[in-house]
Design a protein around this motif. Sequence first.
Motif, PDB file in Angstrom:
ATOM      1  N   PHE A   1      52.721  85.600  60.632  1.00  0.00           N
ATOM      2  CA  PHE A   1      53.360  84.382  61.165  1.00  0.00           C
ATOM      3  C   PHE A   1      52.264  83.297  61.419  1.00  0.00           C
ATOM      4  O   PHE A   1      52.213  82.116  61.124  1.00  0.00           O
ATOM      5  CB  PHE A   1      54.111  84.743  62.579  1.00  0.00           C
ATOM      6  CG  PHE A   1      54.990  83.534  62.978  1.00  0.00           C
ATOM      7  CD1 PHE A   1      56.105  83.066  62.438  1.00  0.00           C
ATOM      8  CD2 PHE A   1      54.180  82.429  63.862  1.00  0.00           C
ATOM      9  CE1 PHE A   1      56.782  81.797  62.956  1.00  0.00           C
ATOM     10  CE2 PHE A   1      55.085  81.434  64.381  1.00  0.00           C
ATOM     11  CZ  PHE A   1      56.043  81.071  63.996  1.00  0.00           C
ATOM     12  N   ALA A   2      50.980  83.576  62.175  1.00  0.00           N
ATOM     13  CA  ALA A   2      49.801  83.034  62.209  1.00  0.00           C
ATOM     14  C   ALA A   2      49.620  82.401  60.812  1.00  0.00           C
ATOM     15  O   ALA A   2      49.139  81.043  60.683  1.00  0.00           O
ATOM     16  CB  ALA A   2      48.823  83.532  62.641  1.00  0.00           C
ATOM     17  N   GLU A   3      49.452  83.086  59.726  1.00  0.00           N
ATOM     18  CA  GLU A   3      49.007  82.590  58.453  1.00  0.00           C
ATOM     19  C   GLU A   3      50.248  81.433  57.984  1.00  0.00           C
ATOM     20  O   GLU A   3      49.684  80.377  57.404  1.00  0.00           O
ATOM     21  CB  GLU A   3      49.104  83.689  57.320  1.00  0.00           C
ATOM     22  CG  GLU A   3      47.837  84.593  57.686  1.00  0.00           C
ATOM     23  CD  GLU A   3      47.999  85.912  56.929  1.00  0.00           C
ATOM     24  OE1 GLU A   3      49.121  86.095  56.223  1.00  0.00           O
ATOM     25  OE2 GLU A   3      46.955  86.572  56.716  1.00  0.00           O
TER      26      GLU A   3
ATOM     27  N   ILE B   1      44.417  86.809  65.415  1.00  0.00           N
ATOM     28  CA  ILE B   1      45.238  85.735  65.137  1.00  0.00           C
ATOM     29  C   ILE B   1      44.308  84.525  64.631  1.00  0.00           C
ATOM     30  O   ILE B   1      44.540  83.572  63.880  1.00  0.00           O
ATOM     31  CB  ILE B   1      45.979  85.201  66.368  1.00  0.00           C
ATOM     32  CG1 ILE B   1      47.148  86.223  66.524  1.00  0.00           C
ATOM     33  CG2 ILE B   1      46.652  83.849  66.052  1.00  0.00           C
ATOM     34  CD1 ILE B   1      48.301  86.678  65.556  1.00  0.00           C
ATOM     35  N   ASP B   2      43.210  84.286  65.491  1.00  0.00           N
ATOM     36  CA  ASP B   2      42.256  83.243  64.977  1.00  0.00           C
ATOM     37  C   ASP B   2      41.852  83.133  63.639  1.00  0.00           C
ATOM     38  O   ASP B   2      41.960  82.182  62.870  1.00  0.00           O
ATOM     39  CB  ASP B   2      40.779  83.140  65.792  1.00  0.00           C
ATOM     40  CG  ASP B   2      41.279  82.756  67.387  1.00  0.00           C
ATOM     41  OD1 ASP B   2      42.396  83.044  67.719  1.00  0.00           O
ATOM     42  OD2 ASP B   2      40.299  82.538  68.188  1.00  0.00           O
ATOM     43  N   GLN B   3      41.293  84.259  63.267  1.00  0.00           N
ATOM     44  CA  GLN B   3      40.944  84.325  61.717  1.00  0.00           C
ATOM     45  C   GLN B   3      41.570  84.152  60.508  1.00  0.00           C
ATOM     46  O   GLN B   3      41.807  83.590  59.889  1.00  0.00           O
ATOM     47  CB  GLN B   3      39.979  85.690  61.499  1.00  0.00           C
ATOM     48  CG  GLN B   3      40.630  87.075  61.691  1.00  0.00           C
ATOM     49  CD  GLN B   3      41.441  87.415  60.408  1.00  0.00           C
ATOM     50  OE1 GLN B   3      41.107  86.778  59.220  1.00  0.00           O
ATOM     51  NE2 GLN B   3      42.403  88.171  60.519  1.00  0.00           N
ATOM     52  N   ALA B   4      43.226  84.741  61.046  1.00  0.00           N
ATOM     53  CA  ALA B   4      44.271  84.580  60.087  1.00  0.00           C
ATOM     54  C   ALA B   4      44.682  83.169  60.203  1.00  0.00           C
ATOM     55  O   ALA B   4      44.951  82.655  58.730  1.00  0.00           O
ATOM     56  CB  ALA B   4      45.373  85.171  60.850  1.00  0.00           C
ATOM     57  N   ALA B   5      44.617  82.307  61.203  1.00  0.00           N
ATOM     58  CA  ALA B   5      45.058  80.921  61.008  1.00  0.00           C
ATOM     59  C   ALA B   5      43.986  80.225  60.371  1.00  0.00           C
ATOM     60  O   ALA B   5      44.190  79.219  59.425  1.00  0.00           O
ATOM     61  CB  ALA B   5      45.241  80.237  62.262  1.00  0.00           C
ATOM     62  N   HIS B   6      42.418  80.473  60.597  1.00  0.00           N
ATOM     63  CA  HIS B   6      41.796  79.754  59.910  1.00  0.00           C
ATOM     64  C   HIS B   6      41.768  79.945  58.271  1.00  0.00           C
ATOM     65  O   HIS B   6      41.421  79.100  57.630  1.00  0.00           O
ATOM     66  CB  HIS B   6      40.217  80.238  60.264  1.00  0.00           C
ATOM     67  CG  HIS B   6      39.572  79.763  61.673  1.00  0.00           C
ATOM     68  ND1 HIS B   6      39.708  78.339  61.823  1.00  0.00           N
ATOM     69  CD2 HIS B   6      39.239  80.396  62.905  1.00  0.00           C
ATOM     70  CE1 HIS B   6      39.279  78.393  63.335  1.00  0.00           C
ATOM     71  NE2 HIS B   6      38.957  79.377  63.621  1.00  0.00           N
TER      72      HIS B   6
END
Length: 372
Positions: A136-138, A159-164
């Motif tokens: 979902f973050a991606e 979550i942070d690295q997935a969003a980045h």
Amino acid sequence: MDNNQPTTIHLTDAQRIDWLRLIRSDHVGPRTFRSLINRCGSARAALEQLPELARRGGAAGPGRICSEQDAQREFAASRKIGVRLVAPGEAGYPPRLAGIDDAPPLLGMRGNTTALMQPMIAIVGSRNASGAGLRFAEKLAYDLGDAGFVVASGLARGIDQAAHRASIHSGTLAVLAGGHDRIYPPEHEDLLYALLEHGGAISEMPLGHVPRARDFPRRNRLISGVSLGVVVIEAAHRSGSLITARIAAEQGREVFAVPGSPLDPRAAGTNDLIKQGAALVTEAADVINAVTPIMERPIELPSREPDEITTFDDPDHGDRARIIALLGPSPVGIDDLIRLSATSAAIVRTVLLELELAGRLERHGGGLVSMI
């Protein structure tokens, strides 16, 4: 999109060195920095007054004042690795961050300056995220990037690295807890370099600073500060992401939360945020619709080198004693100190500044202070 992005100042190299010296001196944080500028009119004048102000606050000895040589070395080393030291209101400084009351006086930034001036949405969450949370973050980050937003996060695991990673090509901002040369976690150094082409990285810490536990909450105020709103995806009770959400609310940012299973402890914090009034998010449109009206409002930045010096009256012994007697380990509001001490706001401001420079006072959000 976010077209109201004012610039208010431009520092000379000499002023930038003075600002760097002041913010790197003992007991000078962002709020104290601003108080000193307001009192003295410039960083250079503030540096001259530091020893006397700290002595009056009860300092046991002279605090360390960053030397011009040390500031010059940091300035040169920063430029060598592509880091610019930028003041609030200068081109490249994220405009919404510049408006918070504890904005870093100098922000170390590198990457694509244009991206850092675009509207941002923060995405934060669990380091030990589920597969569903990561997916979902991606998707959220990708869709927000596709809609023209820069995605901000903390370069952490989960979550942070997935969003980045999902927003590298549209632009993403990494907010660092340590210096630009001390990436945490170390395995995300490749991610950092990958995102610099279309996005950027910022830090208020000096080069060589290895992040400690207390640096992450401090970093979190920058994540929310740059953003129109913060989306929390999977956060357990007592999660650092909940600290980011709390700070975001204090800064007047929108707070969003992604619901999760009540059986998953990683969703306990986000579900509680929804109960407390955070906007529920199931798709990017939920975020975009909420922040679009905010983007239409002009951004007003405070001046950091004032044309007029704010009044700071010198207290006498009785004034100082009354104000100190009202302070203790429990935070108290500055307005309450003014009322209870029966002294002027200018006197109270001066005493608090003296105590802070002596290392005896701690400032909290919401205009609260306490003795250390």
